[in-house]
Write an enzyme that holds these catalytic residues in place. Structure first.
Site, PDB file in Angstrom:
ATOM      1  N   HIS A  88       5.269 -10.485  21.612  1.00 51.00           N
ATOM      2  CA  HIS A  88       4.551 -11.486  21.856  1.00 51.00           C
ATOM      3  C   HIS A  88       3.870 -11.411  22.961  1.00 51.00           C
ATOM      4  O   HIS A  88       3.813 -10.542  23.749  1.00 51.00           O
ATOM      5  CB  HIS A  88       5.521 -12.316  22.295  1.00 51.00           C
ATOM      6  CG  HIS A  88       5.219 -13.939  22.494  1.00 51.00           C
ATOM      7  ND1 HIS A  88       5.300 -14.889  22.034  1.00 51.00           N
ATOM      8  CD2 HIS A  88       5.200 -14.146  23.114  1.00 51.00           C
ATOM      9  CE1 HIS A  88       4.974 -15.832  22.131  1.00 51.00           C
ATOM     10  NE2 HIS A  88       5.110 -16.371  23.063  1.00 51.00           N
ATOM     11  N   ASP A 167      11.546 -26.081  22.412  1.00 48.16           N
ATOM     12  CA  ASP A 167       9.918 -25.233  22.714  1.00 48.16           C
ATOM     13  C   ASP A 167       9.110 -26.103  22.334  1.00 48.16           C
ATOM     14  O   ASP A 167       7.805 -25.682  22.858  1.00 48.16           O
ATOM     15  CB  ASP A 167       9.981 -23.813  22.205  1.00 48.16           C
ATOM     16  CG  ASP A 167       8.726 -23.186  22.874  1.00 48.16           C
ATOM     17  OD1 ASP A 167       8.405 -23.086  24.270  1.00 48.16           O
ATOM     18  OD2 ASP A 167       7.837 -23.024  22.078  1.00 48.16           O
ATOM     19  N   LYS A 193      11.741 -18.823  20.958  1.00 47.74           N
ATOM     20  CA  LYS A 193      11.061 -18.427  19.631  1.00 47.74           C
ATOM     21  C   LYS A 193      11.560 -17.532  19.367  1.00 47.74           C
ATOM     22  O   LYS A 193      11.868 -16.973  17.782  1.00 47.74           O
ATOM     23  CB  LYS A 193       9.880 -18.723  20.222  1.00 47.74           C
ATOM     24  CG  LYS A 193       9.295 -20.360  20.215  1.00 47.74           C
ATOM     25  CD  LYS A 193       7.329 -19.589  20.305  1.00 47.74           C
ATOM     26  CE  LYS A 193       6.634 -19.042  21.213  1.00 47.74           C
ATOM     27  NZ  LYS A 193       6.388 -20.057  22.289  1.00 47.74           N
TER      28      LYS A 193
HETATM   29  N1  URA Z   1       3.917 -18.048  25.125  1.00 50.42           N
HETATM   30  C1  URA Z   1       4.523 -18.844  25.102  1.00 50.42           C
HETATM   31  O1  URA Z   1       5.417 -18.457  23.934  1.00 50.42           O
HETATM   32  N2  URA Z   1       4.982 -20.013  25.893  1.00 50.42           N
HETATM   33  C2  URA Z   1       4.627 -19.732  27.851  1.00 50.42           C
HETATM   34  O2  URA Z   1       5.196 -20.422  28.313  1.00 50.42           O
HETATM   35  C3  URA Z   1       3.370 -18.709  27.622  1.00 50.42           C
HETATM   36  C4  URA Z   1       3.432 -17.865  26.713  1.00 50.42           C
END
Ligand code: URA
Length: 449
Positions: A88, A167, A193
């Site tokens: 990520h 989220d 996530k």
């Molecule tokens: N990526 C994400 O998933 N959330 C954030 O807050 C910033 C980057």
């Protein structure tokens, strides 16, 4: 402490505004209240701003992450063979790494359950990029997600109604209330996530520089530590790689444009004879993918893993995985190939060099915000992103330019939007007499596997 039986949102906002630390119950109250609709946007917006300004402790960040995970269901991927590893990014401009990395990792033997986000602030979103592929769907139930991973080694999804709804809602609100740049909010958003999607280990690309949410290396390090700490508390092995985000990554910034560039990086000569992938994009992508192989236990060193990734690209296996994934998720890879080089928004303007010299800077933040104006991202939550708009950089920092040479081409949906973007993007370029000092792209790596 505010009594849990008599909590009032306004008191919790004031508490955070004044630098207080929330209890777990208070955080649950706020998150659950926002998800069930009993706390309105305007109060959560104020609370998010208070968090941005006052921060959160590691314990509060952990509680926020947990409350967000518990706001929905998690994916059970136990039927998959694994190893299940995901990556990520904390967000950048031109950051299409996931689109290249996932098929490479899959071609090397990993299974990648990837749950991505939408454009946020001045940065692009993987989901928005993928949805520029005609027919491609990022909406899947768990069974569909597992089937796609089984078929192609990776699947790309977004948050459904029931996976981390907190989220999904907070992310959209932060995007339009200038409350993205907060280490605890970014940590909880990402980790919730990543936990819910079921990956066993995680590699994080923590961006640093003007095009990142964390502009200073110190803040990026703090974010990396926060991700490691929260990962540890959730029982996940974590690697963090801090990478520079000063100029846009690669040549393309835009939803479809970035899909196209990713395809070219994967297929190279086969799609466009003589194509040379951008060095910066490939360096970051290969390093992160290599760490994934190490995190998944299928390579013993990052260098060995990196050469395996290169082989998977060189012999066409990675591109084959990409094509298979496009089909499995509803797209048509042949149609997509036929669009390469041809699919652009109707208005285009070239920005030329006002003088000769060396390109010393392409300010990623300026390009990213101009991209939002074009429709790569959103100014308001209800805005639609546009597939074919964006910026194509003709040159990267460090290259020589002559007066009048093309610096970039801007693609927009309307003449007005294109002209406005050109006005700002022209200011992103700096041309000097001497080659700029370049700092390494991969700044720091830390393994907590
Ligand atoms: N990526 C994400 O998933 N959330 C954030 O807050 C910033 C980057």
């Amino acid at each position: 402490m505010v009594s849990s039986t008599h909590m009032r949102t306004v008191d919790l906002i004031a508490k955070k505004r004044d630098g207080g630390a929330h209890t777990r119950r208070e955080i649950e109250y706020l998150v659950n209240g926002y998800v069930d609709g009993s706390i309105p946007d305007y109060q959560i917006s104020a609370w998010l701003m208070a968090v941005c300004l006052s921060g959160m402790s590691a314990a509060e960040t952990g509680s926020l992450t947990r409350a967000m995970i518990d706001s929905g269901s998690t994916m059970d991927l136990s039927g998959l063979a694994g190893p299940l590893v995901d990556k990520h990014s904390t967000g950048g401009v031109g950051d299409k790494v996931s689109l290249i990395l996932a098929p490479v990792a899959a071609a090397c033997g990993l299974q990648v359950p990837m749950m991505s986000g939408r454009a946020l602030g001045h940065t692009g979103g993987t989901l928005d990029k993928l949805e520029s592929i005609h027919g491609y769907s990022t909406k899947m139930d768990v069974a569909g997600f597992c089937r796609v991973i089984d078929e192609c080694g990776y699947a790309m999804t977004g948050q459904s109604e029931d996976i981390v709804p907190a989220d999904r809602l907070l992310y959209a609100l932060r995007d339009v209330t200038a409350t993205v740049e907060s280490i605890p909010l970014i940590t909880a958003s990402i980790m919730s996530k990543k936990f819910a999607e079921g990956a066993e280990s995680l590699v994080f690309d923590v961006k640093t520089g003007c095009g990142a949410f964390m502009k200073s290396l110190d803040d990026s390090r703090t974010l990396a530590e926060s991700l490691v700490e929260t990962g540890r508390s959730l029982g996940r092995g974590v690697v963090t790689v801090i990478t520079r985000m000063d100029e846009p990554l690669g040549h393309m910034v835009g939803n479809y444009l970035e899909v196209e560039e990713s395809m070219l990086c994967l297929a190279g000569d086969a799609l466009r004879p003589g194509y040379a992938p951008p060095a910066d994009l490939m360096e970051v992508t290969l390093r992160l993918t290599a760490w994934m192989l190490v995190a998944g236990g299928i390579a013993s060193s990052v260098d060995e893993a990196e050469s395996r990734c290169r082989e998977a690209i060189g012999d066409g296996r990675a591109y084959e995985c990409f094509r298979r994934n496009v089909s499995s998720q509803g797209g048509d890879p042949d149609r997509l190939e036929s669009e390469v080089g041809a699919r652009r928004a109707p208005c285009s303007r070239v920005i030329s060099a006002p003088r000769g010299g060396v390109l010393t800077e392409i300010d990623a933040y300026t390009v990213g915000t101009a991209g939002v104006g074009l429709g790569v991202g959103r100014n308001r939550t209800e805005d639609e992103v546009l597939a074919n708009v964006g910026v194509e950089l003709a040159r990267k920092v460090g290259t020589a330019v002559g007066r009048g040479d093309t610096l970039c081409t801007v693609y927009g949906e309307t003449e007005t939007a294109t002209d406005q973007a050109v006005e700002s993007i022209a200011r992103a370029f700096r041309i000097g007499d001497d080659a700029p000092q370049r700092s390494p792209l991969v700044v720091e790596e830390r393994s907590a596997l």
